[in-house]
Design a protein around this motif. Structure first.
Motif, PDB file in Angstrom:
ATOM      1  N   ASP A 304      49.236  40.072  44.816  1.00 27.28           N
ATOM      2  CA  ASP A 304      48.362  41.013  44.114  1.00 27.28           C
ATOM      3  C   ASP A 304      49.109  41.738  42.998  1.00 27.28           C
ATOM      4  O   ASP A 304      48.555  42.626  42.361  1.00 27.28           O
ATOM      5  CB  ASP A 304      47.770  42.036  45.086  1.00 27.28           C
ATOM      6  CG  ASP A 304      46.304  41.746  45.386  1.00 27.28           C
ATOM      7  OD1 ASP A 304      45.734  40.890  44.680  1.00 27.28           O
ATOM      8  OD2 ASP A 304      45.752  42.347  46.304  1.00 27.28           O
ATOM      9  N   TRP A 321      39.415  30.173  46.697  1.00 27.31           N
ATOM     10  CA  TRP A 321      39.013  31.586  46.620  1.00 27.31           C
ATOM     11  C   TRP A 321      37.954  31.882  47.683  1.00 27.31           C
ATOM     12  O   TRP A 321      36.861  31.318  47.673  1.00 27.31           O
ATOM     13  CB  TRP A 321      38.491  31.901  45.234  1.00 27.31           C
ATOM     14  CG  TRP A 321      38.379  33.366  44.930  1.00 27.31           C
ATOM     15  CD1 TRP A 321      37.276  34.152  45.044  1.00 27.31           C
ATOM     16  CD2 TRP A 321      39.431  34.224  44.448  1.00 27.31           C
ATOM     17  NE1 TRP A 321      37.566  35.446  44.670  1.00 27.31           N
ATOM     18  CE2 TRP A 321      38.873  35.524  44.298  1.00 27.31           C
ATOM     19  CE3 TRP A 321      40.779  34.023  44.126  1.00 27.31           C
ATOM     20  CZ2 TRP A 321      39.622  36.605  43.834  1.00 27.31           C
ATOM     21  CZ3 TRP A 321      41.523  35.098  43.672  1.00 27.31           C
ATOM     22  CH2 TRP A 321      40.947  36.373  43.535  1.00 27.31           C
ATOM     23  N   ASN A 323      35.904  34.369  48.437  1.00 28.45           N
ATOM     24  CA  ASN A 323      34.612  34.978  48.136  1.00 28.45           C
ATOM     25  C   ASN A 323      33.668  34.053  47.375  1.00 28.45           C
ATOM     26  O   ASN A 323      32.487  34.340  47.227  1.00 28.45           O
ATOM     27  CB  ASN A 323      34.812  36.271  47.334  1.00 28.45           C
ATOM     28  CG  ASN A 323      33.548  37.105  47.261  1.00 28.45           C
ATOM     29  OD1 ASN A 323      32.875  37.324  48.269  1.00 28.45           O
ATOM     30  ND2 ASN A 323      33.208  37.553  46.068  1.00 28.45           N
ATOM     31  N   GLY A 349      36.400  33.284  40.923  1.00 23.84           N
ATOM     32  CA  GLY A 349      37.636  33.753  41.543  1.00 23.84           C
ATOM     33  C   GLY A 349      38.639  34.214  40.508  1.00 23.84           C
ATOM     34  O   GLY A 349      38.288  34.495  39.360  1.00 23.84           O
ATOM     35  N   ILE A 351      40.384  37.014  40.242  1.00 25.13           N
ATOM     36  CA  ILE A 351      40.112  38.376  39.767  1.00 25.13           C
ATOM     37  C   ILE A 351      41.283  39.282  40.126  1.00 25.13           C
ATOM     38  O   ILE A 351      41.716  39.332  41.286  1.00 25.13           O
ATOM     39  CB  ILE A 351      38.811  38.913  40.395  1.00 25.13           C
ATOM     40  CG1 ILE A 351      37.635  38.022  39.980  1.00 25.13           C
ATOM     41  CG2 ILE A 351      38.563  40.353  39.978  1.00 25.13           C
ATOM     42  CD1 ILE A 351      36.349  38.343  40.680  1.00 25.13           C
ATOM     43  N   LYS A 352      41.800  39.987  39.145  1.00 23.26           N
ATOM     44  CA  LYS A 352      42.964  40.849  39.323  1.00 23.26           C
ATOM     45  C   LYS A 352      42.732  41.847  40.468  1.00 23.26           C
ATOM     46  O   LYS A 352      41.682  42.474  40.553  1.00 23.26           O
ATOM     47  CB  LYS A 352      43.236  41.604  38.025  1.00 23.26           C
ATOM     48  CG  LYS A 352      44.463  42.504  38.077  1.00 23.26           C
ATOM     49  CD  LYS A 352      44.651  43.225  36.743  1.00 23.26           C
ATOM     50  CE  LYS A 352      45.841  44.170  36.785  1.00 23.26           C
ATOM     51  NZ  LYS A 352      46.013  44.901  35.498  1.00 23.26           N
ATOM     52  N   GLY A 353      43.718  41.968  41.338  1.00 25.78           N
ATOM     53  CA  GLY A 353      43.655  42.917  42.444  1.00 25.78           C
ATOM     54  C   GLY A 353      42.951  42.390  43.679  1.00 25.78           C
ATOM     55  O   GLY A 353      42.891  43.076  44.698  1.00 25.78           O
ATOM     56  N   GLN A 354      42.409  41.155  43.613  1.00 33.11           N
ATOM     57  CA  GLN A 354      41.660  40.618  44.749  1.00 33.11           C
ATOM     58  C   GLN A 354      42.287  39.367  45.367  1.00 33.11           C
ATOM     59  O   GLN A 354      41.712  38.743  46.249  1.00 33.11           O
ATOM     60  CB  GLN A 354      40.216  40.313  44.327  1.00 33.11           C
ATOM     61  CG  GLN A 354      39.445  41.549  43.898  1.00 33.11           C
ATOM     62  CD  GLN A 354      37.998  41.242  43.566  1.00 33.11           C
ATOM     63  OE1 GLN A 354      37.457  40.208  43.943  1.00 33.11           O
ATOM     64  NE2 GLN A 354      37.356  42.154  42.844  1.00 33.11           N
ATOM     65  N   TYR A 355      43.481  39.005  44.905  1.00 31.80           N
ATOM     66  CA  TYR A 355      44.126  37.790  45.414  1.00 31.80           C
ATOM     67  C   TYR A 355      44.484  37.899  46.898  1.00 31.80           C
ATOM     68  O   TYR A 355      44.317  36.949  47.665  1.00 31.80           O
ATOM     69  CB  TYR A 355      45.393  37.483  44.602  1.00 31.80           C
ATOM     70  CG  TYR A 355      45.106  36.887  43.243  1.00 31.80           C
ATOM     71  CD1 TYR A 355      45.130  35.515  43.041  1.00 31.80           C
ATOM     72  CD2 TYR A 355      44.809  37.700  42.154  1.00 31.80           C
ATOM     73  CE1 TYR A 355      44.873  34.962  41.792  1.00 31.80           C
ATOM     74  CE2 TYR A 355      44.539  37.166  40.896  1.00 31.80           C
ATOM     75  CZ  TYR A 355      44.576  35.801  40.727  1.00 31.80           C
ATOM     76  OH  TYR A 355      44.304  35.261  39.495  1.00 31.80           O
ATOM     77  N   LYS A 356      44.968  39.049  47.293  1.00 28.82           N
ATOM     78  CA  LYS A 356      45.444  39.226  48.670  1.00 28.82           C
ATOM     79  C   LYS A 356      44.373  38.894  49.699  1.00 28.82           C
ATOM     80  O   LYS A 356      44.653  38.297  50.733  1.00 28.82           O
ATOM     81  CB  LYS A 356      45.938  40.664  48.866  1.00 28.82           C
ATOM     82  CG  LYS A 356      46.597  40.902  50.217  1.00 28.82           C
ATOM     83  CD  LYS A 356      47.172  42.309  50.290  1.00 28.82           C
ATOM     84  CE  LYS A 356      47.860  42.545  51.627  1.00 28.82           C
ATOM     85  NZ  LYS A 356      48.426  43.910  51.706  1.00 28.82           N
ATOM     86  N   ASN A 357      43.125  39.284  49.415  1.00 21.78           N
ATOM     87  CA  ASN A 357      42.031  39.067  50.364  1.00 21.78           C
ATOM     88  C   ASN A 357      41.340  37.722  50.187  1.00 21.78           C
ATOM     89  O   ASN A 357      40.545  37.321  51.035  1.00 21.78           O
ATOM     90  CB  ASN A 357      40.986  40.183  50.222  1.00 21.78           C
ATOM     91  CG  ASN A 357      41.522  41.531  50.637  1.00 21.78           C
ATOM     92  OD1 ASN A 357      42.361  41.629  51.528  1.00 21.78           O
ATOM     93  ND2 ASN A 357      41.070  42.576  49.972  1.00 21.78           N
ATOM     94  N   ASN A 358      41.640  37.030  49.093  1.00 26.53           N
ATOM     95  CA  ASN A 358      40.918  35.798  48.800  1.00 26.53           C
ATOM     96  C   ASN A 358      41.761  34.534  48.773  1.00 26.53           C
ATOM     97  O   ASN A 358      41.208  33.429  48.816  1.00 26.53           O
ATOM     98  CB  ASN A 358      40.193  35.936  47.451  1.00 26.53           C
ATOM     99  CG  ASN A 358      38.961  36.806  47.543  1.00 26.53           C
ATOM    100  OD1 ASN A 358      37.912  36.366  48.007  1.00 26.53           O
ATOM    101  ND2 ASN A 358      39.091  38.053  47.113  1.00 26.53           N
TER     102      ASN A 358
END
Length: 366
Positions: A304, A321, A323, A349, A351-358
């Motif tokens: 992230d 990804w 989501n 997919g 998207i900055k700041g959302q890698y950790k959860n995806n």
């Protein structure tokens, strides 16, 4: 001026203040203890009430977002930008939905957002309908036989749904005791403006002539979709659903790239994108494996804090990804026999700041 009871309470406070410090402290402690006495059952009940309210709020917003997702699918098919959910508008919508439910009446409101009028769709249903069914009713109310080449005599829900200039969306819904649901959907800026229809309403994406490739090569589609989902399962991502509209769009766009001889990714606000080129025809599994190669370059420990500009890594992260729910594929050959595949993903997919959860590690190898 205070009421007599309040004045009496103030006099009592002055009397207590004359007592010794020790008595005051004692009285204070006793008051605190008596005010905070609460049985275990009461605590549990209070906790349950708080949890229930939170759950209801979460479910309400989930319903709103599902409605929005269905609307955005139609907008995508008409080549206009997706709407963005706005909480402030939703609060306005919710308040009016509750009023409609109380009065059991649907009448267009005069609701405004930033002092400008809101577009509005009002709806009441006595039977339980899914978000998909509700939006389908709105869309079908005016889409059939709509003439995109002239201004309509009357506006309808359909044209508000796909109005190009509309950017924000809010929704409220409320139930009556008889289980009737009243729904208020608001749009900003509002649509259905006389004289503006030709600039804001566009026809459905048409299927290109050469898209008959699907009828003779459905095995490729099955192969690439199945290989996608097998790899996604390894990374704890849910399976993708093949969306024919996205496939139609991908097919049209990849053919356009070949026509203008510009084979490269383009920025898209709504859809994620993976692109594949080869001198020879490949199977769907081979294309998926190529996009998956970026896993070896990806840093799962720092995922992230890095913005990846490596196209190979971006192909991999979009592929798995979490989501992302839907996908469409376009594929063809040029005159020299080169093979091209274009994939569109929704929601997008990378998207900055959302890698950790995806983007999760391959748990089968852990």
């Amino acid at each position: 001026m205070g009421c007599e009871t309040c004045l009496n309470k103030n006099e009592e406070k002055e009397i207590f203040a004359l007592n010794s410090e020790e008595n005051n402290n004692s009285l204070f402690k006793e008051t605190i203890i008596s005010e905070n006495k609460e049985t275990k059952e009461e605590k549990n009940h209070r906790h349950l009430n708080t949890s229930s309210k939170k759950y209801i709020q979460e479910k309400a917003e989930e319903f709103n977002l599902e409605i929005l997702s269905e609307i955005n699918k139609y907008r995508l098919n008409h080549r206009v930008d997706e709407l963005i959910y706005d909480e402030k508008i939703s609060r306005i919508s919710q308040k009016y939905a509750e009023k409609c439910a109380r009065e059991k009446e649907l009448e267009l409101s005069e609701n405004k957002y930033n002092n400008d009028d809101l577009g509005e769709i009002l709806f009441c249903c006595k039977e339980e309908l899914t978000p998909k069914e509700i939006v389908e009713i709105w869309y079908n109310s005016g889409s059939e036989n709509y003439d995109y080449n002239k201004e309509p005599e009357i506006s309808n829900n359909f044209t508000q749904l796909i109005w190009k200039s509309t950017k924000l969306f809010g929704l409220g819904h409320a139930l009556t005791k008889e289980n009737e649901m009243y729904i208020v959907a608001n749009f900003f800026p509002e649509g259905n403006i006389k004289g503006e229809f030709l600039k804001n309403i566009f026809p459905l994406i048409s299927i290109s002539k050469s898209s008959s490739i699907y009828s003779i090569n459905t095995k490729f589609l099955e192969d690439i979709l199945n290989s996608h989902n097998e790899i996604r399962a390894k990374h704890k991502s849910p399976p993708l659903i093949l969306n024919p509209s996205f496939s139609t769009l991908a097919q049209k766009d990849i053919e356009k790239m070949i026509e203008v001889k510009e084979i490269k990714k383009k920025t898209n606000k709504r859809l994620g994108m993976n692109l594949f080129t080869s001198k020879n025809n490949c199977s769907g599994e081979e294309v998926t494996s190529f996009w998956y190669k970026g896993k070896d370059r990806y840093n799962f420990e720092n995922n992230d804090k890095i913005i990846y500009k490596d196209e190979i890594i971006n192909n991999f992260t979009q592929l798995i990804w979490k989501n992302t729910k839907e996908v469409g594929f376009g594929f063809t050959n040029d005159e020299e026999g080169n093979f091209y595949v274009l994939a569109y993903y929704f929601p997008k997919g990378n998207i900055k700041g959302q890698y950790k959860n995806n983007v999760l590690p391959d748990y089968l190898k852990l």
